[in-house]
Design an enzyme around this catalytic site. Structure first.
Site, mmCIF file in Angstrom:
data_model
loop_
_atom_site.group_PDB
_atom_site.id
_atom_site.type_symbol
_atom_site.label_atom_id
_atom_site.label_comp_id
_atom_site.label_asym_id
_atom_site.label_seq_id
_atom_site.Cartn_x
_atom_site.Cartn_y
_atom_site.Cartn_z
ATOM 1 N N GLU A 1 9.429 -69.955 -0.719
ATOM 2 C CA GLU A 1 8.420 -70.866 -0.173
ATOM 3 C C GLU A 1 7.158 -70.073 0.159
ATOM 4 O O GLU A 1 7.213 -68.848 0.254
ATOM 5 C CB GLU A 1 8.966 -71.541 1.091
ATOM 6 C CG GLU A 1 9.372 -70.549 2.152
ATOM 7 C CD GLU A 1 10.309 -71.128 3.216
ATOM 8 O OE1 GLU A 1 9.846 -71.276 4.342
ATOM 9 O OE2 GLU A 1 11.483 -71.421 2.906
ATOM 10 N N ASP B 1 -0.602 -68.265 5.932
ATOM 11 C CA ASP B 1 -1.386 -67.260 6.636
ATOM 12 C C ASP B 1 -2.127 -67.926 7.789
ATOM 13 O O ASP B 1 -3.316 -68.211 7.706
ATOM 14 C CB ASP B 1 -2.364 -66.600 5.655
ATOM 15 C CG ASP B 1 -2.891 -65.287 6.194
ATOM 16 O OD1 ASP B 1 -2.393 -64.838 7.246
ATOM 17 O OD2 ASP B 1 -3.794 -64.716 5.565
ATOM 18 N N TYR C 1 8.938 -74.112 9.018
ATOM 19 C CA TYR C 1 9.657 -73.515 7.901
ATOM 20 C C TYR C 1 10.988 -72.870 8.268
ATOM 21 O O TYR C 1 11.610 -72.256 7.416
ATOM 22 C CB TYR C 1 8.780 -72.494 7.182
ATOM 23 C CG TYR C 1 8.000 -71.584 8.096
ATOM 24 C CD1 TYR C 1 8.631 -70.669 8.916
ATOM 25 C CD2 TYR C 1 6.603 -71.653 8.136
ATOM 26 C CE1 TYR C 1 7.927 -69.838 9.749
ATOM 27 C CE2 TYR C 1 5.880 -70.821 8.970
ATOM 28 C CZ TYR C 1 6.550 -69.916 9.776
ATOM 29 O OH TYR C 1 5.845 -69.105 10.599
ATOM 30 N N LYS D 1 4.357 -59.978 -0.691
ATOM 31 C CA LYS D 1 2.921 -60.082 -0.422
ATOM 32 C C LYS D 1 2.126 -60.087 -1.728
ATOM 33 O O LYS D 1 2.338 -59.237 -2.589
ATOM 34 C CB LYS D 1 2.463 -58.907 0.448
ATOM 35 C CG LYS D 1 3.132 -58.882 1.809
ATOM 36 C CD LYS D 1 2.448 -59.801 2.784
ATOM 37 C CE LYS D 1 1.376 -59.058 3.488
ATOM 38 N NZ LYS D 1 1.189 -59.343 4.867
ATOM 39 N N CYS E 1 -42.111 -57.293 -8.208
ATOM 40 C CA CYS E 1 -40.923 -57.328 -9.063
ATOM 41 C C CYS E 1 -40.520 -55.910 -9.477
ATOM 42 O O CYS E 1 -41.354 -55.166 -9.997
ATOM 43 C CB CYS E 1 -41.204 -58.171 -10.305
ATOM 44 S SG CYS E 1 -39.881 -58.086 -11.523
HETATM 45 S S1 IVH Z 1 10.361 -67.295 8.240
HETATM 46 C C1 IVH Z 1 12.866 -64.555 10.911
HETATM 47 N N1 IVH Z 1 8.816 -68.517 6.579
HETATM 48 O O1 IVH Z 1 5.189 -64.688 8.577
HETATM 49 C C2 IVH Z 1 12.130 -65.290 9.891
HETATM 50 N N2 IVH Z 1 7.817 -67.033 8.146
HETATM 51 O O2 IVH Z 1 5.795 -61.616 9.009
HETATM 52 C C3 IVH Z 1 11.291 -66.343 10.449
HETATM 53 N N3 IVH Z 1 5.358 -66.949 8.001
HETATM 54 O O3 IVH Z 1 6.202 -64.406 11.899
HETATM 55 C C4 IVH Z 1 10.059 -66.508 9.713
HETATM 56 N N4 IVH Z 1 5.162 -68.399 6.357
HETATM 57 O O4 IVH Z 1 4.555 -66.300 11.301
HETATM 58 C C5 IVH Z 1 8.874 -67.645 7.592
HETATM 59 N N5 IVH Z 1 7.543 -69.729 5.067
HETATM 60 C C6 IVH Z 1 7.617 -68.868 6.074
HETATM 61 C C7 IVH Z 1 6.473 -68.269 6.627
HETATM 62 C C8 IVH Z 1 6.602 -67.348 7.667
HETATM 63 C C9 IVH Z 1 4.512 -67.620 7.205
HETATM 64 C C10 IVH Z 1 4.919 -65.992 9.008
HETATM 65 C C11 IVH Z 1 5.582 -66.131 10.353
HETATM 66 C C12 IVH Z 1 6.274 -64.818 10.591
HETATM 67 C C13 IVH Z 1 5.542 -63.912 9.676
HETATM 68 C C14 IVH Z 1 6.447 -62.798 9.244
#
Ligand code: IVH
Length: 701
Positions: A138, A142, A251, A348, A442
Site C-alpha cells: 500500500e 507522506d 492503514y 522508499k 540583453c
Molecule cells: S504502518 C508498525 N502503513 O510511515 C507499523 N505506516 O516510518 C505501523 N506511514 O510512522 C505503520 N503510510 O506514520 C504504515 N501505509 C502505511 C503508512 C505508514 C505512511 C507512516 C507512519 C509511520 C511511518 C513509518
C-alpha cells in the site's frame, strides 16, 4: 536550543558527512565520524520533530541515519546507549495533554532497492518457516502520523505520534477532519475497543492553492504537504484546523478488544487486508482501492515499481510503499527490533529533493526574448539525475524566496518536471551571500531589456537578437517539432557561429561540402544529417506550426490550428475573433497568433520554407462522423477503465473532442477517482453535464 552559529556548523557538517563512503572508514576515523553523525542527527531530529522545520531533505536525513547505523554495525563497540540509533526520537511540544498510546507507535525499517526487499522476504521466510509469504502493498503516505481510539463505536481519542510511547492528545482537532468518522459500527465485528493508525494529509492541489493564499497574505509558505499537515493538527484553535482541508487515511489496526476485554488481534482478526476492507466499509478513508495482496516478493517488487512511475499522478504525496505480512498471527512469530516491526518494511521511492549551493546566476535569453535567471549549482544527485543548474523563474520568484548567490537551497525534481527551488535554508547563511542583480541590457545582443507592465519577465525586444534566433532554430528542430536529429542544440550553435545557419529556412540551404570540412563531421554524419533534414520536409503541418515558436502555442494549440486550415498560410486570413472560436484559444493566445501571422518577417519565413520544399499544406482530415460529433469532453481524476490517453482516443474516434480545460465550450465533464479542481469549476457552468465514469462508458458503448 541551538544558536545560529552552531546551526550553520551542523548544516555544513551534514553536507560533509553525506559525501562519506563507508568502505573508506577505518576504526580510527570512525570514532569521530560517529560522534559527528550523532550531533547532526540530533539536530535534524530537533528541527523535524520539535520545530517541524527540517533543514535537509528526508532522503539526506535517512542517508545520515543509515551511515551511523552501518558504522555502528561494523564497529559494535562504538555503540553508546544515547546514540540516536538506540532510541526513538523523543522531545514533544507540550501544548496538548500527553496520552500514552495503547501500543507503541513504531516506525518502519526502510528499503531502497529490490535487493533490500528480497533480503526482507528472506528474513520473513526464515523466521516463519514458510516457502512463500502473502504480503500487502500500500502507499506510504507522506503526512503526519496519528493514532485513533474508538470505544463502544465512538471516536474517543486522537493523538499525534509524539515520542512513539506518549503522544499529544488532539481529539478535538481531529474531529474537524471529515474523513475521520465520529462513530463507526465496530460492534458489528465483535470489537468493543480499537486502536487505529493513520496519517493526516492534504491533497497536493489544495496544498498549492493554500500556499498561494498564504503568499498573498504575506505569510511564509509551507515547504511541503507534510509540514502543512503536521503544523495544522497542532494548531490550538480547531476552527482554524477545519479550514485547512485536511484528510486522514487509516492503514493499520494495532489493538482490538472484544466485550470480554480480550485482545482479538491475531486470534479472531486474522488478515491485514480484511482489516483494511473493514475500515473501508466502516466509512474510513483507507488505501483499500490501491492496496494489493501479493503472493511472494516478486509480485511485491513489480507493484512497487509500478507505483514509482505512477507516483506523480496520485493526488496525495507519497514517498514510498509499505509492505506488510498479511497474516496477523505471524506478527508474534516475527516480533520487533528496538524500533521496527519485522513484519513490515517501507520501500522508499527515489528521492526528489536535495540541498545544494548556488555558485552563480546567469541570464538566458529564450526564443521569445524572455530573460530567465538560471542558478548554477554545486552538482547534486536527485532521483538518479545530476542537477547542476536550476531556473530561478523570474524576479518576483527570487524576491519571494529571497534567493542570493552563495545560498544553500532545497531543490526538488519531481518526475519529468524541471528542477525547482523549494526554499532557501536561511540557517546556513554566512553573511557572504550576494543579492542577484538583473542586467540592464540583453546578455546576448546588448539591447536594453524591459519588463512590460503586468508581466513577470524581462524581455529583449530585438527580434534579430542572436540568442533568440538560435533558440528559435533549436526549437524548430526539436523532437516534438520538426524532429531533425543530427541538428542538436550544440550543432545549431556551432553552425550559427560559423555563419552557416542564420535563420530557420537556412536549415534547408545548408552547404554540406563546407560542413564536411568541420572537424567531427564525417561523411556518415553529414549523410545522416542530410537525410534527417530531407525527412523533416514532410512532417504533419501541426508540427511546423508548433516549430515556428509562436508564443503560447504548444502542441495542443498547434493541432487545433492545423485542423482548422489546409495550408499554414491560411492563418493570415484569420481574425482574432475567428481564432477565439477555436477550442481552447482565448484572447491572449489569439493575440499572439494574429500578430505572428501579421508580421512580415514571419510570412517571409513560411514563404521561404515552402520554396525549399517544406510541406505547408495538407488535406484536411474530415471530422470523423460519429455519435460524439461536435461534443467536447474534459476528464478529471483517475479512470478505472483506461488511461486518459486511451479515453481521448476513444472520444476522438467517435468524432468528439477532448479538452484540458473547463470552459463554456465543454459539454461533458467525466469525473473519475479523486477529482481535481476542474469539478468545482464545471459545477459553476450550468451547460456542462457532469457524469461519472459509468455514464461515460454508457455514452461510448
Ligand atoms: S504502518 C508498525 N502503513 O510511515 C507499523 N505506516 O516510518 C505501523 N506511514 O510512522 C505503520 N503510510 O506514520 C504504515 N501505509 C502505511 C503508512 C505508514 C505512511 C507512516 C507512519 C509511520 C511511518 C513509518
Amino acid at each position: 536550543m541551538y544558536d545560529e552559529k552552531t546551526e550553520k556548523l551542523l548544516i555544513e557538517k551534514s553536507r560533509e558527512l553525506l559525501k562519506l563512503d563507508i568502505k573508506k572508514i577505518d576504526k580510527e576515523s570512525a570514532k569521530k565520524i560517529v560522534n559527528d553523525l550523532r550531533d547532526v542527527i540530533r539536530y535534524h531530529d530537533y528541527r523535524y520533530y520539535v520545530l517541524a522545520q527540517p533543514v535537509i531533505s528526508d532522503y539526506e536525513y535517512d542517508k545520515l541515519f543509515k551511515l551511523l547505523k552501518d558504522i555502528e554495525a561494523k564497529f559494535p563497540d562504538l555503540v553508546t546507549p544515547d546514540s540516536p540509533t538506540q532510541r526513538i526520537p523523543s522531545e514533544i511540544t507540550k501544548i496538548f495533554p500527553e496520552v500514552k498510546h495503547l501500543t507503541p507507535m513504531l516506525s518502519l525499517d526502510n528499503s531502497y532497492n529490490e535487493q533490500d526487499l528480497r533480503d526482507f522476504d528472506r528474513r520473513v521466510r526464515e523466521l516463519t518457516g514458510l516457502d512463500i509469504v502473502e504480503y500487502t502493498v500500500e502507499p506510504k503516505f507522506d503526512g503526519a502520523g496519528i493514532s485513533l481510539v474508538y470505544e463502544n463505536d465512538l471516536f474517543i481519542r486522537g493523538a499525534t505520534r509524539g515520542d512513539g510511547e506518549v503522544g499529544e492528545e488532539i481529539t478535538n482537532n481531529l474531529k474537524t477532519i471529515k474523513t475521520i468518522p465520529l462513530s463507526a459500527l465496530f460492534s458489528k465485528y465483535g470489537i468493543k475497543k480499537v486502536e487505529i493508525r493513520g496519517e493526516v494529509l492534504i491533497k497536493k492541489e489544495i496544498f498549492k492553492q493554500l500556499n498561494e493564499e498564504r503568499i498573498k497574505e504575506g505569510l511564509v509558505p509551507f515547504a511541503n504537504p507534510r509540514n502543512m499537515a503536521a503544523g495544522s493538527i497542532r494548531l490550538q484553535d480547531p476552527r482554524e484546523v477545519a479550514k485547512r482541508n485536511l484528510e486522514a487515511f487509516v492503514y493499520q489496526i494495532t489493538y482490538a478488544e472484544n466485550e470480554k476485554g480480550e485482545n482479538i488481534l491475531g486470534k479472531i482478526i486474522l488478515k491485514h487486508s480484511e482489516n483494511i476492507k473493514m475500515l473501508h466499509l466502516l466509512g474510513f478513508k483507507t488505501p483499500f482501492e490501491v492496496m494489493k495482496v501479493c503472493k511472494g516478493i516478486e509480485e511485491v517488487i513489480d507493484y512497487c515499481n509500478y507505483w514509482q512511475e505512477k507516483r506523480d499522478s496520485y493526488p496525495y504525496e507519497i514517498d514510498g510503499m509499505v509492505i506488510k505480512v498479511n497474516d496477523i498471527p505471524l506478527y508474534e512469530k516475527l516480533g520487533f527490533t528496538s524500533h521496527h516491526p519485522r513484519w513490515a518494511i517501507a520501500y522508499k521511492f527515489k528521492a526528489r529533493q536535495a540541498t545544494t549551493k548556488i555558485l552563480n546566476v546567469v541570464f538566458q535569453v529564450g526564443r521569445t526574448g524572455a530573460i530567465t535567471p538560471v542558478a548554477k549549482l554545486e552538482p547534486v544527485e536527485i532521483g538518479g539525475v545530476i542537477v547542476s543548474s536550476v531556473s530561478l523563474i523570474n524576479e518576483d520568484f527570487i524576491k519571494e524566496k529571497d534567493i542570493r548567490i552563495g545560498d544553500t537551497v532545497l531543490i526538488e525534481r519531481a518526475g519529468d518536471v524541471i528542477p525547482y527551488v523549494v526554499m532557501v535554508i536561511k540557517e546556513a547563511r554566512t553573511g557572504n551571500e550576494k543579492p542577484i542583480e538583473f542586467p540592464k541590457t540583453c546578455p546576448s545582443c546588448g539591447y536594453p531589456i524591459k519588463r512590460p507592465l503586468g508581466e513577470a519577465v524581462y524581455r529583449c525586444f530585438n527580434i534579430d537578437c542572436p540568442a533568440q534566433v538560435v533558440e528559435r532554430i533549436i526549437h524548430f528542430t526539436s523532437k516534438d517539432a520538426m524532429d531533425i536529429r543530427g541538428l542538436s542544440e550544440a550543432t545549431v550553435k556551432k553552425f550559427y557561429k560559423l555563419n552557416l545557419l542564420k535563420s530557420i529556412p537556412d536549415i534547408y540551404r545548408l552547404n554540406f561540402s563546407l560542413i564536411k570540412q568541420i572537424p567531427g563531421f564525417g561523411e556518415k554524419s553529414v549523410n545522416n544529417l542530410k537525410q534527417a533534414i530531407e525527412e523533416s520536409k514532410n512532417r504533419p503541418i501541426y508540427r511546423l506550426i508548433y516549430g515556428l515558436g509562436i508564443r503560447y502555442v504548444g502542441e495542443a494549440t498547434a493541432k487545433t490550428l492545423a485542423s482548422a486550415i489546409r495550408c499554414v498560410e491560411d492563418l493570415q486570413k484569420f481574425s482574432k475573433e475567428d481564432l477565439m472560436k477555436l477550442p481552447d484559444i482565448g484572447e491572449k493566445v489569439a493575440d499572439e497568433i494574429y500578430n505572428f501571422f501579421h508580421t512580415e518577417r514571419n510570412i517571409k519565413i513560411i514563404q521561404e520554407l515552402k520554396e525549399v520544399g517544406v510541406k505547408t499544406c495538407e488535406e484536411r482530415e474530415e471530422k470523423k462522423e460519429g455519435k460524439l460529433k461536435g461534443l467536447v469532453f474534459v476528464f478529471t481524476g483517475a479512470l478505472d477503465c483506461c488511461s486518459r490517453e486511451k479515453a481521448k482516443e476513444i472520444v476522438e474516434s467517435l468524432g468528439g473532442e477532448v479538452s484540458d480545460t473547463v470552459s463554456k465550450k465543454v459539454n461533458y465533464l467525466v469525473v473519475g477517482k479523486e477529482p481535481g479542481s476542474k469539478l468545482q469549476k464545471a459545477q459553476k457552468i450550468p451547460t456542462i453535464k457532469i457524469i461519472s465514469e459509468e455514464q461515460f462508458l454508457e455514452l461510448i458503448k
